[in-house]
Scaffold this motif. Structure first.
Motif, PDB file in Angstrom:
ATOM      1  N   ASN A  22       0.826  -1.203   0.000  1.00 44.75           N
ATOM      2  CA  ASN A  22       0.000   0.000   0.000  1.00 44.75           C
ATOM      3  C   ASN A  22       0.864   1.258   0.000  1.00 44.75           C
ATOM      4  O   ASN A  22       0.405   2.335   0.355  1.00 44.75           O
ATOM      5  N   GLY A  23       2.101   1.141  -0.417  1.00 42.72           N
ATOM      6  CA  GLY A  23       3.028   2.267  -0.411  1.00 42.72           C
ATOM      7  C   GLY A  23       2.585   3.423  -1.285  1.00 42.72           C
ATOM      8  O   GLY A  23       2.706   4.584  -0.894  1.00 42.72           O
ATOM      9  N   ARG A  24       2.061   3.128  -2.466  1.00 35.11           N
ATOM     10  CA  ARG A  24       1.620   4.198  -3.362  1.00 35.11           C
ATOM     11  C   ARG A  24       0.434   4.944  -2.776  1.00 35.11           C
ATOM     12  O   ARG A  24       0.331   6.166  -2.886  1.00 35.11           O
ATOM     13  N   LEU A  25      -0.482   4.228  -2.146  1.00 32.76           N
ATOM     14  CA  LEU A  25      -1.650   4.857  -1.533  1.00 32.76           C
ATOM     15  C   LEU A  25      -1.238   5.736  -0.362  1.00 32.76           C
ATOM     16  O   LEU A  25      -1.739   6.852  -0.202  1.00 32.76           O
ATOM     17  N   GLN A  26      -0.303   5.259   0.450  1.00 34.77           N
ATOM     18  CA  GLN A  26       0.184   6.057   1.573  1.00 34.77           C
ATOM     19  C   GLN A  26       0.878   7.327   1.089  1.00 34.77           C
ATOM     20  O   GLN A  26       0.741   8.390   1.690  1.00 34.77           O
ATOM     21  N   ALA A  27       1.628   7.216  -0.011  1.00 36.58           N
ATOM     22  CA  ALA A  27       2.296   8.394  -0.566  1.00 36.58           C
ATOM     23  C   ALA A  27       1.277   9.412  -1.059  1.00 36.58           C
ATOM     24  O   ALA A  27       1.446  10.619  -0.853  1.00 36.58           O
ATOM     25  N   MET A  28       0.201   8.928  -1.706  1.00 40.18           N
ATOM     26  CA  MET A  28      -0.824   9.837  -2.192  1.00 40.18           C
ATOM     27  C   MET A  28      -1.530  10.521  -1.023  1.00 40.18           C
ATOM     28  O   MET A  28      -1.793  11.724  -1.061  1.00 40.18           O
ATOM     29  N   ASN A  29      -1.847   9.780   0.044  1.00 41.96           N
ATOM     30  CA  ASN A  29      -2.477  10.377   1.220  1.00 41.96           C
ATOM     31  C   ASN A  29      -1.582  11.430   1.856  1.00 41.96           C
ATOM     32  O   ASN A  29      -2.061  12.496   2.263  1.00 41.96           O
ATOM     33  N   ASN A  30      -0.301  11.147   1.941  1.00 37.90           N
ATOM     34  CA  ASN A  30       0.637  12.110   2.515  1.00 37.90           C
ATOM     35  C   ASN A  30       0.703  13.365   1.649  1.00 37.90           C
ATOM     36  O   ASN A  30       0.725  14.489   2.173  1.00 37.90           O
ATOM     37  N   ASN A  31       0.710  13.173   0.345  1.00 38.02           N
ATOM     38  CA  ASN A  31       0.746  14.308  -0.576  1.00 38.02           C
ATOM     39  C   ASN A  31      -0.493  15.183  -0.398  1.00 38.02           C
ATOM     40  O   ASN A  31      -0.395  16.417  -0.370  1.00 38.02           O
ATOM     41  N   ILE A  32      -1.655  14.585  -0.267  1.00 40.04           N
ATOM     42  CA  ILE A  32      -2.895  15.338  -0.071  1.00 40.04           C
ATOM     43  C   ILE A  32      -2.870  16.085   1.256  1.00 40.04           C
ATOM     44  O   ILE A  32      -3.310  17.237   1.348  1.00 40.04           O
ATOM     45  N   LYS A  33      -2.323  15.476   2.290  1.00 41.87           N
ATOM     46  CA  LYS A  33      -2.228  16.151   3.586  1.00 41.87           C
ATOM     47  C   LYS A  33      -1.325  17.385   3.505  1.00 41.87           C
ATOM     48  O   LYS A  33      -1.624  18.425   4.101  1.00 41.87           O
ATOM     49  N   VAL A  34      -0.229  17.270   2.776  1.00 43.49           N
ATOM     50  CA  VAL A  34       0.679  18.410   2.609  1.00 43.49           C
ATOM     51  C   VAL A  34      -0.028  19.533   1.854  1.00 43.49           C
ATOM     52  O   VAL A  34       0.072  20.705   2.228  1.00 43.49           O
ATOM     53  N   ILE A  35      -0.758  19.172   0.790  1.00 45.16           N
ATOM     54  CA  ILE A  35      -1.515  20.175   0.034  1.00 45.16           C
ATOM     55  C   ILE A  35      -2.549  20.831   0.938  1.00 45.16           C
ATOM     56  O   ILE A  35      -2.760  22.044   0.898  1.00 45.16           O
ATOM     57  N   LYS A  36      -3.210  20.034   1.771  1.00 44.98           N
ATOM     58  CA  LYS A  36      -4.236  20.553   2.679  1.00 44.98           C
ATOM     59  C   LYS A  36      -3.645  21.567   3.657  1.00 44.98           C
ATOM     60  O   LYS A  36      -4.240  22.612   3.923  1.00 44.98           O
ATOM     61  N   ILE A  37      -2.455  21.292   4.167  1.00 44.62           N
ATOM     62  CA  ILE A  37      -1.806  22.208   5.101  1.00 44.62           C
ATOM     63  C   ILE A  37      -1.401  23.503   4.397  1.00 44.62           C
ATOM     64  O   ILE A  37      -1.608  24.604   4.912  1.00 44.62           O
ATOM     65  N   LYS A  38      -0.841  23.375   3.192  1.00 37.32           N
ATOM     66  CA  LYS A  38      -0.385  24.556   2.456  1.00 37.32           C
ATOM     67  C   LYS A  38      -1.538  25.422   1.986  1.00 37.32           C
ATOM     68  O   LYS A  38      -1.404  26.631   1.884  1.00 37.32           O
ATOM     69  N   SER A  39      -2.668  24.809   1.662  1.00 39.62           N
ATOM     70  CA  SER A  39      -3.780  25.569   1.098  1.00 39.62           C
ATOM     71  C   SER A  39      -4.878  25.806   2.131  1.00 39.62           C
ATOM     72  O   SER A  39      -6.061  25.748   1.809  1.00 39.62           O
ATOM     73  N   TYR A  40      -4.493  26.083   3.335  1.00 41.90           N
ATOM     74  CA  TYR A  40      -5.462  26.352   4.394  1.00 41.90           C
ATOM     75  C   TYR A  40      -6.278  27.585   4.039  1.00 41.90           C
ATOM     76  O   TYR A  40      -5.739  28.603   3.634  1.00 41.90           O
ATOM     77  N   GLY A  41      -7.592  27.481   4.148  1.00 38.80           N
ATOM     78  CA  GLY A  41      -8.438  28.626   3.911  1.00 38.80           C
ATOM     79  C   GLY A  41      -9.308  28.523   2.676  1.00 38.80           C
ATOM     80  O   GLY A  41     -10.033  29.461   2.362  1.00 38.80           O
ATOM     81  N   TYR A  42      -9.237  27.410   1.960  1.00 37.27           N
ATOM     82  CA  TYR A  42     -10.130  27.245   0.811  1.00 37.27           C
ATOM     83  C   TYR A  42     -11.567  27.197   1.303  1.00 37.27           C
ATOM     84  O   TYR A  42     -11.920  26.429   2.174  1.00 37.27           O
ATOM     85  N   ARG A  43     -12.407  28.022   0.716  1.00 38.05           N
ATOM     86  CA  ARG A  43     -13.815  28.033   1.103  1.00 38.05           C
ATOM     87  C   ARG A  43     -14.618  27.054   0.268  1.00 38.05           C
ATOM     88  O   ARG A  43     -15.633  26.540   0.710  1.00 38.05           O
ATOM     89  N   ASN A  44     -14.172  26.803  -0.938  1.00 39.88           N
ATOM     90  CA  ASN A  44     -14.907  25.956  -1.857  1.00 39.88           C
ATOM     91  C   ASN A  44     -14.186  24.613  -1.984  1.00 39.88           C
ATOM     92  O   ASN A  44     -13.023  24.557  -2.401  1.00 39.88           O
ATOM     93  N   PHE A  45     -14.865  23.528  -1.664  1.00 42.76           N
ATOM     94  CA  PHE A  45     -14.247  22.200  -1.724  1.00 42.76           C
ATOM     95  C   PHE A  45     -13.871  21.831  -3.152  1.00 42.76           C
ATOM     96  O   PHE A  45     -12.848  21.173  -3.374  1.00 42.76           O
TER      97      PHE A  45
END
Length: 61
Positions: A22-45
């Motif tokens: 499940n290494g590829r899936l874990q990498a994708m989840n980590n990537n999304i978490k990093v994007i989520k932290i960097k883009s804090y404040g999005y009002r529109n999902f």
């Protein structure tokens, strides 16, 4: 440590036998978490989702 090894012995053996990971899936989840932290404040999902897709390379214009 011995108890942990005994508890997960079957799982450890399966990792040696089976070619799945499940290494590829874990990498994708980590990537999304990093994007989520960097883009804090999005009002529109939808905009947030588009940003993830663009960075991941799944959405092109």
């Amino acid at each position: 440590m011995i108890r942990t090894f005994r508890r997960f012995n079957v799982d450890i053996q399966n990792t040696k036998i089976l070619p799945y990971s499940n290494g590829r899936l874990q990498a994708m989840n980590n990537n999304i978490k990093v994007i989520k932290i960097k883009s804090y404040g999005y009002r529109n999902f939808n905009n947030f989702k588009k940003r993830i897709m663009i960075i991941r390379g799944n959405l092109t214009f």
